[in-house]
Design an enzyme around this catalytic site. Sequence first.
Site, short mmCIF file in Angstrom:
data_model
loop_
_atom_site.label_atom_id
_atom_site.label_comp_id
_atom_site.label_asym_id
_atom_site.label_seq_id
_atom_site.Cartn_x
_atom_site.Cartn_y
_atom_site.Cartn_z
N HIS A 8 -10.39 32.79 20.18
CA HIS A 8 -11.51 32.28 19.40
C HIS A 8 -12.55 31.62 20.30
O HIS A 8 -12.27 31.28 21.44
CB HIS A 8 -11.05 31.27 18.34
CG HIS A 8 -10.45 30.00 18.90
ND1 HIS A 8 -9.12 29.89 19.23
CD2 HIS A 8 -11.00 28.80 19.18
CE1 HIS A 8 -8.87 28.67 19.68
NE2 HIS A 8 -9.99 27.97 19.67
N GLU A 44 -11.88 22.38 10.38
CA GLU A 44 -12.36 23.64 10.91
C GLU A 44 -12.41 24.71 9.84
O GLU A 44 -11.69 24.65 8.83
CB GLU A 44 -11.45 24.14 12.04
CG GLU A 44 -10.08 24.58 11.55
CD GLU A 44 -9.28 25.35 12.61
OE1 GLU A 44 -9.42 25.04 13.80
OE2 GLU A 44 -8.51 26.24 12.22
N GLN A 55 -14.60 29.72 15.46
CA GLN A 55 -14.00 28.48 14.94
C GLN A 55 -15.11 27.44 14.83
O GLN A 55 -15.65 27.00 15.84
CB GLN A 55 -12.92 28.01 15.92
CG GLN A 55 -12.21 26.73 15.52
CD GLN A 55 -11.32 26.21 16.65
OE1 GLN A 55 -11.74 26.17 17.79
NE2 GLN A 55 -10.11 25.82 16.32
N HIS A 79 -15.72 25.18 23.15
CA HIS A 79 -14.64 25.68 24.01
C HIS A 79 -14.36 27.14 23.69
O HIS A 79 -14.83 27.68 22.69
CB HIS A 79 -13.36 24.85 23.84
CG HIS A 79 -12.71 24.97 22.50
ND1 HIS A 79 -13.07 24.21 21.42
CD2 HIS A 79 -11.71 25.78 22.06
CE1 HIS A 79 -12.33 24.54 20.38
NE2 HIS A 79 -11.49 25.49 20.74
CO CO Z 1 -9.81 25.91 19.49
#
Ligand code: CO
Length: 147
Positions: A8, A44, A55, A79
């Site tokens: 992701h 999330e 995400q 990230h």
């Molecule tokens: Co993550």
Amino acid sequence: MRLQRIDHVGYAVTDLEEAVRHHQRLFGATVSHREELQRDGVREALLAVGDSYLQLLEPTRDDSPVARFLARNGPGVHHVGYGVADVAASLDDLRSLGVRLVDEVPRHGSRGCMVAFLHPKNAMGVLVELVEDPSLVADLSEPLHEA
Ligand code: CO
């Protein structure tokens, strides 16, 4: 260790529902999973893109890492999650290479995955998360074709 896939890409957002609507309007994306992670101070929404996810992460408290990221940088890529078969073994391999780790041991992430973060210094400034998805590990143990 070997990377299996991009699991992701994590985005820091200030308004989760607005971010979901935005992705629905632009890309026809649909939410395949929602979860709140108390420890990380985020909620999330996961949007499936093939076998990977976008995400979207909204902080639930001001001192969470995502809240601090938003205060510093504003919304954006937070990230990247790399899929691996075994997070614990991957951490051992990386530790032996002198890689700086954020998480010394695997911990529980969303979707029942085990995860661990590496320090951004080790990945061109990108925060990297290793993700072991037990549903995929189970799939991999199945024969690919009928004999
Ligand atoms: Co993550």
